[in-house]
Write an enzyme that holds these catalytic residues in place. Structure first.
Site, short mmCIF file in Angstrom:
data_model
loop_
_atom_site.label_atom_id
_atom_site.label_comp_id
_atom_site.label_asym_id
_atom_site.label_seq_id
_atom_site.Cartn_x
_atom_site.Cartn_y
_atom_site.Cartn_z
CG ASP A 76 35.95 42.87 39.52
OD1 ASP A 76 36.49 41.82 39.89
OD2 ASP A 76 36.51 43.72 38.79
CB SER B 262 39.80 38.40 36.82
OG SER B 262 40.93 39.24 36.74
CG HIS C 155 37.08 41.00 34.44
ND1 HIS C 155 36.05 41.91 34.31
CD2 HIS C 155 37.91 41.51 35.39
CE1 HIS C 155 36.25 42.92 35.16
NE2 HIS C 155 37.37 42.71 35.82
C1 DX5 Z 1 40.50 44.01 41.27
C2 DX5 Z 1 40.11 43.52 39.91
C3 DX5 Z 1 39.41 42.21 39.95
C4 DX5 Z 1 40.26 41.08 40.46
C5 DX5 Z 1 39.36 39.97 40.93
O1 DX5 Z 1 41.04 45.28 41.15
O2 DX5 Z 1 39.25 44.44 39.28
O3 DX5 Z 1 38.87 41.88 38.68
O4 DX5 Z 1 41.13 40.57 39.50
O5 DX5 Z 1 40.16 39.01 41.52
P1 DX5 Z 1 39.63 38.12 42.71
O6 DX5 Z 1 38.49 37.32 42.15
O7 DX5 Z 1 40.82 37.29 43.07
O8 DX5 Z 1 39.20 39.04 43.80
ZN ZN Z 2 38.16 43.75 37.45
#
Ligand code: DX5
Ligand code: ZN
Length: 221
Positions: free
Chosen positions: A178, A11, A36
């Site tokens: 996610d 992401s 992402h």
């Molecule tokens: C949260 C997002 C995720 C987030 C994931 O609202 O949709 O995609 O960026 O980040 P991590 O892996 O740090 O939880």
């Molecule tokens: Zn996300």
């Protein structure tokens, strides 16, 4: 089902935006499958990120699949803009779409893959009537809005439940998960039925992003 490797989607939210191109190159070189892009509007979720203009810049830097996660109210207004910006797949939230079936058909009519995401508090059963139309489901394992949150364990049962449902309805549909994914919990999530893992913090804040990517991508059910 034959064993197959796990798709990894870093992401970009957790990347260093002062070095956006280098961050994308890091993911490309690590063999990541999707980029992402987390789009937040300060309305559906309590945070604001970026719009189609930045997605277009990201898409220009890589040949990875551009996976756009719309955490925005009334997403129909902006879907076309994100497709024009270079998204290959667009995911909307079930909770943000009163006419979910219509929205899915609209995404597909633009020639890209259609996904639906559900929050931790939303049951998998809310997807029953649209499952056969979907290319992917993005199961949230944190409440959307921020990177770096802790994985919510009840997501595991939901992955398994969705995995059962798709075997009947739509075996080709991808299950993506996610939020709060780490090297430690990734295998459990894959074993429950996930095909694709979104990893913000785990990838971009890793001391060895390529090593993390290789470990996660090697995981099989
Ligand atoms: C949260 C997002 C995720 C987030 C994931 O609202 O949709 O995609 O960026 O980040 P991590 O892996 O740090 O939880
Ligand atoms: Zn996300």
């Amino acid at each position: 089902m034959p064993a197959r490797s796990t798709l990894l989607a870093p992401s970009i939210l957790s990347a260093d935006f002062t070095r956006l191109k280098e961050s994308i190159d890091l993911a490309t070189q690590a063999g990541a499958d999707w980029m992402h892009c987390d789009i937040m509007d300060g309305n559906f979720v309590p945070n604001i990120t970026f719009g189609p203009f930045i997605v277009q810049a990201i898409a220009a830097c890589t040949s990875m699949v551009i996976d756009t996660h719309l955490m925005i109210a009334d997403p129909d207004r902006y879907i076309e803009d994100f497709v024009k910006a270079g998204s290959h797949q667009i995911t909307v939230h079930q909770e943000a779409c009163p006419h979910l079936h219509r929205t899915i058909q609209f995404i597909k009519s633009l020639g890209v893959k259609a996904g639906v995401s559900i929050n931790p508090g939303t049951p998998v059963s809310t997807l029953e009537s649209v499952l056969q139309d979907l290319d992917l489901v993005l199961l949230m394992s944190v409440n959307p809005g921020f990177g770096g949150q802790k994985f919510i364990p009840s997501a595991v049962g939901k992955i398994a439940q969705l995995n059962e449902m798709r075997l009947q309805e739509n075996p080709g549909m991808v299950i993506a998960v996610d939020g709060g994914i780490t090297e430690e919990n990734a295998q459990m999530v894959v074993s429950a039925g996930a095909d694709a893992l979104i990893a913000g913090t785990a990838f971009f804040k890793s001391a060895d992003p390529a090593g993390t990517a290789a470990k996660i991508r090697a995981m099989t059910r």
